[in-house]
Scaffold this active site. Sequence first.
Site, PDB file in Angstrom:
ATOM      1  N   ASP A 100       0.859  -1.170   0.000  1.00 19.92           N
ATOM      2  CA  ASP A 100       0.000   0.000   0.000  1.00 19.92           C
ATOM      3  C   ASP A 100       0.903   1.230   0.000  1.00 19.92           C
ATOM      4  O   ASP A 100       1.859   1.305   0.779  1.00 19.92           O
ATOM      5  CB  ASP A 100      -0.854  -0.005   1.282  1.00 19.92           C
ATOM      6  CG  ASP A 100      -2.276   0.409   1.039  1.00 19.92           C
ATOM      7  OD1 ASP A 100      -2.476   1.513   0.509  1.00 19.92           O
ATOM      8  OD2 ASP A 100      -3.186  -0.355   1.405  1.00 19.92           O
ATOM      9  N   ASP A 202      -3.337   4.487  -2.336  1.00 22.11           N
ATOM     10  CA  ASP A 202      -4.436   4.971  -1.518  1.00 22.11           C
ATOM     11  C   ASP A 202      -5.006   6.288  -2.063  1.00 22.11           C
ATOM     12  O   ASP A 202      -4.251   7.184  -2.457  1.00 22.11           O
ATOM     13  CB  ASP A 202      -3.874   5.204  -0.102  1.00 22.11           C
ATOM     14  CG  ASP A 202      -4.931   5.444   0.936  1.00 22.11           C
ATOM     15  OD1 ASP A 202      -5.695   4.525   1.241  1.00 22.11           O
ATOM     16  OD2 ASP A 202      -4.991   6.581   1.460  1.00 22.11           O
ATOM     17  N   GLU A 264      -6.812   3.227  -5.826  1.00 23.18           N
ATOM     18  CA  GLU A 264      -8.107   3.297  -5.141  1.00 23.18           C
ATOM     19  C   GLU A 264      -8.862   4.514  -5.673  1.00 23.18           C
ATOM     20  O   GLU A 264      -8.424   5.651  -5.491  1.00 23.18           O
ATOM     21  CB  GLU A 264      -7.920   3.432  -3.632  1.00 23.18           C
ATOM     22  CG  GLU A 264      -9.254   3.372  -2.910  1.00 23.18           C
ATOM     23  CD  GLU A 264      -9.252   3.916  -1.491  1.00 23.18           C
ATOM     24  OE1 GLU A 264     -10.186   3.602  -0.749  1.00 23.18           O
ATOM     25  OE2 GLU A 264      -8.325   4.670  -1.138  1.00 23.18           O
ATOM     26  N   HIS A 325     -10.925  -3.537   3.331  1.00 25.61           N
ATOM     27  CA  HIS A 325     -10.912  -3.170   4.744  1.00 25.61           C
ATOM     28  C   HIS A 325     -11.767  -1.946   5.053  1.00 25.61           C
ATOM     29  O   HIS A 325     -11.797  -1.501   6.197  1.00 25.61           O
ATOM     30  CB  HIS A 325      -9.461  -2.925   5.170  1.00 25.61           C
ATOM     31  CG  HIS A 325      -8.868  -1.763   4.435  1.00 25.61           C
ATOM     32  ND1 HIS A 325      -8.655  -1.771   3.077  1.00 25.61           N
ATOM     33  CD2 HIS A 325      -8.484  -0.540   4.863  1.00 25.61           C
ATOM     34  CE1 HIS A 325      -8.158  -0.613   2.697  1.00 25.61           C
ATOM     35  NE2 HIS A 325      -8.047   0.168   3.759  1.00 25.61           N
ATOM     36  N   ASP A 326     -12.397  -1.358   4.033  1.00 24.21           N
ATOM     37  CA  ASP A 326     -13.262  -0.190   4.245  1.00 24.21           C
ATOM     38  C   ASP A 326     -14.736  -0.522   4.067  1.00 24.21           C
ATOM     39  O   ASP A 326     -15.579   0.377   4.187  1.00 24.21           O
ATOM     40  CB  ASP A 326     -12.906   0.916   3.235  1.00 24.21           C
ATOM     41  CG  ASP A 326     -11.496   1.442   3.418  1.00 24.21           C
ATOM     42  OD1 ASP A 326     -11.016   1.479   4.568  1.00 24.21           O
ATOM     43  OD2 ASP A 326     -10.873   1.818   2.407  1.00 24.21           O
TER      44      ASP A 326
HETATM   45  C1  GLC Z   1      -8.335   4.838   1.980  1.00 20.42           C
HETATM   46  C2  GLC Z   1      -8.099   3.629   2.840  1.00 20.42           C
HETATM   47  C3  GLC Z   1      -8.772   3.849   4.153  1.00 20.42           C
HETATM   48  C4  GLC Z   1      -8.158   5.058   4.820  1.00 20.42           C
HETATM   49  C5  GLC Z   1      -8.216   6.270   3.899  1.00 20.42           C
HETATM   50  C6  GLC Z   1      -7.309   7.339   4.372  1.00 20.42           C
HETATM   51  O1  GLC Z   1      -9.666   4.997   1.664  1.00 20.42           O
HETATM   52  O2  GLC Z   1      -8.533   2.482   2.177  1.00 20.42           O
HETATM   53  O3  GLC Z   1      -8.679   2.737   4.986  1.00 20.42           O
HETATM   54  O4  GLC Z   1      -8.827   5.343   6.009  1.00 20.42           O
HETATM   55  O5  GLC Z   1      -7.808   5.959   2.593  1.00 20.42           O
HETATM   56  O6  GLC Z   1      -5.972   6.975   4.159  1.00 20.42           O
END
Ligand code: GLC
Length: 535
Positions: A100, A202, A264, A325-326
């Site tokens: 990541d 991210d 993402e 994980h979100d």
């Molecule tokens: C992304 C991650 C998430 C995190 C956010 C801020 O959406 O997947 O878990 O809280 O970014 O970094």
Amino acid sequence: MSNNHAWWQTNIIYQIYPRSYQDSNSDGIGDLPGIRQRLDYLQSLNVGAIWLSPINPSPMHDFGYDVADYRDVHPLFGTLADFDRLLEGVHARGMKLILDLVPNHTSDEHVWFQESRSSRDNPKRDWYIWQDPAPDGGPPNNWTSFFGGPAWTLDERTGQYYLHQFVKQQPELNYRNPAVMQAMLDQMRFWLDRGVDGFRVDVIWLMIKDELLRDEPDDPAWDGVTPHARLQHIYTADQPEVHDLIRQMRALLDAYDDRMMVGEIYLPNQQLMTYYGAAFDEVHLPFNFQLILAPWEARAVRRLVDQYEVDLPAGGWPNWVLGNHDQHRVATRVGAAQARVANMLLLTLRGTPTCYYGDELGMEDVPIPPEFVQDPPAVNQPEIAHIVGRDPERTPMQWDASPNAGFAAPGVQTWLPLSDDYAQINVAVQSQEPRSMLAFYRALSALRRDSPALSIGAYQSIDTGVENIFAYTRTHADERVLILLNFAATTHRLDLSRLGSEAEILLSTGMESTGKIRLRALYIVGNEGIVLRLP
Ligand code: GLC
């Protein structure tokens, strides 16, 4: 498979949330040596690439997504030497490792921010986004944090606000300053030189904001639930200048051999597809989250898959995601009965599948008692914690029926509670049962790996006349595979004689049916999925 497809096209990506995979030193938190102990298991799933959520040093205000040092490993997870050993073990098994990368923001404990906040004339001042207060002393504009509250925090020492779209300990970098991108590329180089195969980047679509920092308008479609969705994020997300940043990252990757990045991005197709880059010079894969966001209904899913295939630029490689994980776990979203159907869909659609750890067992969201809630959006917004909290999908992996499920030694306090059902839903038990979810997942992933049609073949949806069934073919050379997915609990009879007289069952979700089946009168029971080889 086909030698003109890259590893990130034909392989399943398996996401590990390192805190919750395997604790090897009895602190109740997973770590890198723990993951290394489980490499044989990962290989047994036929997954070709492993993505680790952040492992860098971090004060853990957002559980590692607040990075304090991009070039090291958090002591909770181990050392750089542990990382090298893990990478070696992954490569020795012919798998790839994706890290990541969190470029949009750092931790407020990162030395860059420490310098930046120290004075208005510090050379790193404009590495972050600083603004004077509004005339009334309040924040400079109306932007909000995803986790509740304003996106600005006043730093008393210098009298200015800094921007953060997540927790206030995650200040956002200013990519309008080219030095910042140069610094981030250096951080990437560090890991590329160590041998990592790629990055999951991210919030890549948020990396640059409107230069004028204009107020965002209200969203007339707001559902009234999450405060952050009240505004239309036309100035904090998907800004045109982001593409140049991504091209710089891609150029770095392309200077190495066979590396990739997956971004993402939560955007509708038209905008999402631009992230491949006009010359395919941006992300290799822009994450496609539609299976998570859509209603679980055969017609709706068919429509979105067909539309995605239409919208995909010629030469763009598709990808599909069921969980991360979100997001609430897939088995919880669609129900345990549909979890196999959902995984059959994921692994038979055209494109790279991403699987979230534990979904191969049918792990569900774990209700978190209020005193154990840790995730910032849930802590900050207790009234909607059950909607926005992400602890439930981050609980420890369920390996066996022993106390702490084999995740941690018995008696250790695990960082999040284990699911109540771990004595039944675990790797050891399911490895013994020939028709368990895990056995099904292994059979399905092996089938996908061994079938060119499923790995790289063309996709075509077909009409069955039954609204609860989503049916499609995957075709490569003379191999034709038919997938039938029943999204309902009722049995249906189909007449598919136009596709041939008989077909051979390759796999069904119940793993009971085998042999030939007549296409003129084909019965599909409730919550069943079937993969067939057509003549
Ligand atoms: C992304 C991650 C998430 C995190 C956010 C801020 O959406 O997947 O878990 O809280 O970014 O970094």
